[in-house]
Design a protein around this motif. Structure first.
Motif, short mmCIF file in Angstrom:
data_model
loop_
_atom_site.label_atom_id
_atom_site.label_comp_id
_atom_site.label_asym_id
_atom_site.label_seq_id
_atom_site.Cartn_x
_atom_site.Cartn_y
_atom_site.Cartn_z
N LEU A 102 -50.74 28.18 55.38
CA LEU A 102 -52.04 27.43 55.50
C LEU A 102 -51.98 26.28 54.17
N ASP A 103 -51.25 26.70 53.25
CA ASP A 103 -51.08 25.80 52.12
C ASP A 103 -50.09 24.69 52.48
N TYR A 104 -49.20 25.11 53.27
CA TYR A 104 -48.34 23.98 53.65
C TYR A 104 -49.18 22.88 54.75
N PHE A 105 -49.86 23.60 55.81
CA PHE A 105 -50.46 22.69 56.67
C PHE A 105 -51.84 22.03 55.94
N LEU A 106 -52.29 22.47 55.09
CA LEU A 106 -53.37 21.52 54.23
C LEU A 106 -53.08 20.77 53.11
N PHE A 107 -52.07 21.10 52.63
CA PHE A 107 -51.79 20.41 51.25
C PHE A 107 -50.31 19.95 51.22
N PHE A 108 -49.37 20.20 51.98
CA PHE A 108 -47.80 19.57 51.65
C PHE A 108 -47.83 18.33 52.71
N PRO A 109 -47.21 17.50 51.96
CA PRO A 109 -47.02 16.23 52.94
C PRO A 109 -45.84 16.47 54.03
N LYS A 110 -46.12 15.96 55.03
CA LYS A 110 -45.41 16.19 56.29
C LYS A 110 -44.35 15.09 56.52
N GLY A 111 -43.38 15.68 57.27
CA GLY A 111 -42.28 14.78 57.58
C GLY A 111 -41.12 14.91 56.58
N GLN A 112 -41.04 15.85 55.74
CA GLN A 112 -40.02 15.85 54.49
C GLN A 112 -39.01 16.90 54.89
N TYR A 113 -39.02 17.62 55.91
CA TYR A 113 -37.92 18.63 56.31
C TYR A 113 -36.88 17.99 56.78
N LYS A 114 -35.88 18.54 56.71
CA LYS A 114 -34.34 17.82 57.19
C LYS A 114 -33.58 18.88 58.26
N SER A 115 -32.76 18.26 59.14
CA SER A 115 -32.52 19.36 60.25
C SER A 115 -31.42 20.42 59.56
N LEU A 116 -31.09 20.23 58.43
CA LEU A 116 -30.27 21.44 58.00
C LEU A 116 -30.92 22.40 57.34
N TYR A 117 -32.10 22.24 56.93
CA TYR A 117 -33.05 23.14 56.00
C TYR A 117 -33.23 24.35 56.70
N PRO A 118 -33.45 24.63 57.92
CA PRO A 118 -33.74 26.02 58.52
C PRO A 118 -32.36 26.86 58.13
N ILE A 119 -31.22 26.24 58.41
CA ILE A 119 -30.04 27.04 58.01
C ILE A 119 -29.91 27.32 56.47
N GLY A 194 -45.65 14.52 60.65
CA GLY A 194 -45.24 13.32 59.70
C GLY A 194 -45.37 12.06 60.65
N LYS A 195 -44.80 12.03 61.94
CA LYS A 195 -44.82 10.61 62.58
C LYS A 195 -46.40 10.61 62.82
N ASN A 196 -47.14 11.54 63.22
CA ASN A 196 -48.51 11.37 63.70
C ASN A 196 -49.30 10.78 62.43
N LEU A 197 -49.04 11.18 61.23
CA LEU A 197 -49.56 10.66 59.82
C LEU A 197 -49.44 9.32 59.75
N GLN A 198 -48.05 8.76 59.79
CA GLN A 198 -47.53 7.56 59.66
C GLN A 198 -48.22 6.64 60.75
N LYS A 199 -48.57 7.15 62.05
CA LYS A 199 -49.05 6.20 62.76
C LYS A 199 -50.60 5.89 62.60
N SER A 200 -51.29 7.12 62.02
CA SER A 200 -52.45 6.99 61.72
C SER A 200 -52.74 6.10 60.61
N ARG A 201 -51.88 6.25 59.53
CA ARG A 201 -51.90 5.17 58.64
C ARG A 201 -51.78 3.75 58.94
N LYS A 202 -51.13 3.54 59.97
CA LYS A 202 -50.48 2.23 60.25
C LYS A 202 -51.84 1.62 61.18
N ARG A 203 -52.45 2.37 61.73
CA ARG A 203 -53.64 2.00 62.41
C ARG A 203 -54.83 1.47 61.60
N ARG A 204 -55.05 2.34 60.45
CA ARG A 204 -55.93 1.99 59.43
C ARG A 204 -55.55 0.83 58.49
N ASP A 205 -54.43 0.57 58.55
CA ASP A 205 -54.03 -0.90 57.71
C ASP A 205 -54.14 -1.96 58.64
#
Length: 205
Positions: A102-119, A194-205
């Motif tokens: 929940l800490d990730y979903f509520l407080f951590f900035p999204k869109g920062q994970y990279k493709s090799l992180y799961p490994i 992360g993409k959804n948040l970026q779209k939301s920010r662009k709409r607000r701007d």
């Protein structure tokens, strides 16, 4: 953490408290405690996404493996288990994993994970697996296994003496695949959020 303290308090009566530090559950809870303690003490506002994801996946596996592979064993012997131990068990296996996710979903900035992180997130579970194998070879202490049997291994699905190397490695491979799948689900979800948040920010701007 309260869950670790409760478990130590309950198990110390039997003189086996030191064995708790050999369980992935306890170690993953300690990792979470240390991680968030460092964040609080250092007052870091920006978390490292690789480390954040590793800690989150580490404790998520604790909850998932317990729920799907070990759940009900302790509860089935509730009449022989202290309420303190049962309460601690609930905290370390369910409450802490849910809170960290929940800490990730509520407080951590999204869109920062990279493709090799799961490994890379496999490092902590594999370090634990190596620790379990090494400990089994150099220590004489035995764990109270399921059904009252004694074992050199803290978890039955890692018991080489019971199942042999072929079956244990197959189980570890299955857990690895499941862990990677979960990691890439987390990665894809993070990118989408992360993409959804970026779209939301662009709409607000």
């Amino acid at each position: 953490e309260a869950g670790i303290v409760l478990q130590y308090a309950a198990v110390s009566k039997s003189g086996n408290a030191a064995m708790l530090t050999c369980y992935y559950t306890i170690l993953s809870n300690m990792v979470c405690f240390l991680y968030f303690a460092v964040l609080v003490v250092a007052q870091r506002k920006k978390e490292n996404p690789l480390v954040k994801g590793s800690v989150t996946m580490c404790i998520a596996v604790t909850g998932l493996v317990y729920h799907f592979m070990l759940n009900g064993v302790m509860e089935a012997n509730a009449d022989q288990t202290s309420p303190v131990l049962l309460a601690g068990n609930l905290l370390v296996h369910y409450v802490v994993p849910v809170m960290v996710v929940l800490d990730y979903f509520l407080f951590f900035p999204k869109g920062q994970y990279k493709s090799l992180y799961p490994i890379a997130w496999l490092v902590l579970p594999y370090l634990y697996f190596g620790f379990v194998l090494l400990r089994a070879e150099i220590s004489d202490s035995l764990f109270s296994g399921f059904g009252g049997a004694k074992s050199r291994y803290p978890y039955p699905f890692l018991d080489v003496d019971l199942y042999g190397w072929d079956k244990v490695l197959l189980i570890v491979l299955g857990i690895t695949v499941a862990f990677l799948a979960l990691g890439y689900i987390a990665y894809v979800l993070d990118r989408l959020l992360g993409k959804n948040l970026q779209k939301s920010r662009k709409r607000r701007d």
